[in-house]
Design a protein around this motif. Structure first.
Motif, PDB file in Angstrom:
ATOM      1  N   GLY A 145       0.811  -1.209   0.000  1.00 34.98           N
ATOM      2  CA  GLY A 145       0.000   0.000   0.000  1.00 34.98           C
ATOM      3  C   GLY A 145       0.844   1.259   0.000  1.00 34.98           C
ATOM      4  O   GLY A 145       0.548   2.229  -0.705  1.00 34.98           O
ATOM      5  N   GLY A 146       1.934   1.228   0.759  1.00 34.19           N
ATOM      6  CA  GLY A 146       2.844   2.367   0.770  1.00 34.19           C
ATOM      7  C   GLY A 146       3.527   2.560  -0.568  1.00 34.19           C
ATOM      8  O   GLY A 146       3.743   3.690  -1.022  1.00 34.19           O
ATOM      9  N   ALA A 147       3.869   1.450  -1.226  1.00 33.80           N
ATOM     10  CA  ALA A 147       4.503   1.530  -2.546  1.00 33.80           C
ATOM     11  C   ALA A 147       3.565   2.167  -3.562  1.00 33.80           C
ATOM     12  O   ALA A 147       3.982   2.983  -4.387  1.00 33.80           O
ATOM     13  N   LEU A 148       2.293   1.811  -3.499  1.00 31.36           N
ATOM     14  CA  LEU A 148       1.311   2.398  -4.416  1.00 31.36           C
ATOM     15  C   LEU A 148       1.131   3.891  -4.149  1.00 31.36           C
ATOM     16  O   LEU A 148       0.957   4.682  -5.081  1.00 31.36           O
ATOM     17  N   PHE A 149       1.201   4.284  -2.880  1.00 33.84           N
ATOM     18  CA  PHE A 149       1.124   5.699  -2.518  1.00 33.84           C
ATOM     19  C   PHE A 149       2.324   6.455  -3.083  1.00 33.84           C
ATOM     20  O   PHE A 149       2.182   7.526  -3.687  1.00 33.84           O
ATOM     21  N   ILE A 150       3.523   5.900  -2.912  1.00 33.48           N
ATOM     22  CA  ILE A 150       4.740   6.536  -3.413  1.00 33.48           C
ATOM     23  C   ILE A 150       4.701   6.642  -4.927  1.00 33.48           C
ATOM     24  O   ILE A 150       5.114   7.645  -5.519  1.00 33.48           O
TER      25      ILE A 150
END
Length: 212
Positions: A145-150
């Motif tokens: 989820g953090g990767a998609l945000f970044i």
């Protein structure tokens, strides 16, 4: 917080000037952060001296942290070494509370990139509040989820180098220059690029072709 200070004008000027970092080691703050499969073999090296050097077990399966970052990178179209080094930058080698899953009131929630953890004392709690709202109740969910945000907010939005994520100064690359800095630490691009360089060197990858 108690250990961070507002930088002086000259310090900002030094870290803002890319000419100060055109070195063999720090050139990697200008490396493209788009996904590149050839970088996946370097992820384990980035994490080798940290709490993420091994594996974790959750929801009935076991996965290495390195593989979790690689899988997230493929899904988000972001460099796997960038995700690993960013997490290491934010969580530290000994593990920040945000990656423990044991913080009172946020048990079972994780935030491996400190997303939403704005500056201030105990800012990681703000990051865990964000993680709870996003439903990041597993390590895989938090890493992915953090990767998609970044990817959405930074890498695929004109801020596709570590340098531009901190110093968003190019009006040609984004519709909102001077905004959405990823981190307040002005030294972060230097330290992240150093860890990436070290992992490439350890893995014998420095002679590979890279896009800057």
């Amino acid at each position: 917080g108690k250990s961070w200070y507002a930088p002086c004008y000259d310090a900002v000027g030094y870290y803002l000037d890319p000419r100060n970092f055109l070195t063999e080691k720090n050139i990697f703050m200008f490396e493209s952060l788009a996904y590149n499969a050839s970088q996946d073999v370097s992820v384990a090296g980035v994490l080798s001296n940290s709490f993420m050097k091994g594996s974790f077990t959750e929801n009935g399966y076991t996965k290495s942290y390195a593989q979790a970052f690689i899988d997230a990178a493929k899904q988000a179209n972001v460099s796997s070494t960038h995700l690993a080094s960013r997490s290491l930058q934010e969580m530290g080698s000994e593990m920040s509370s945000a990656a423990s899953g044991t913080v009172k009131g946020y048990e079972g929630y994780y935030n491996f990139y400190n997303i939403g953890a704005y500056s201030g004392e105990d800012n990681y709690l703000k990051g865990l509040e964000y993680a709870k709202k996003q439903g990041w109740n597993s390590r895989v969910k938090a890493i992915t989820g953090g990767a998609l945000f970044i990817s959405k907010k930074y890498v695929n939005n004109g801020k596709d180098t570590i340098y531009f994520q901190k110093f968003n100064v190019s009006k040609d690359r984004t519709t909102q220059p001077y905004t959405y800095e990823y981190m307040t630490n002005i030294m972060a691009p230097e330290s992240e690029s150093s860890s990436i360089y070290s992992s490439y060197k350890k893995g014998g990858k420095l002679n590979n072709a890279y896009t800057f």
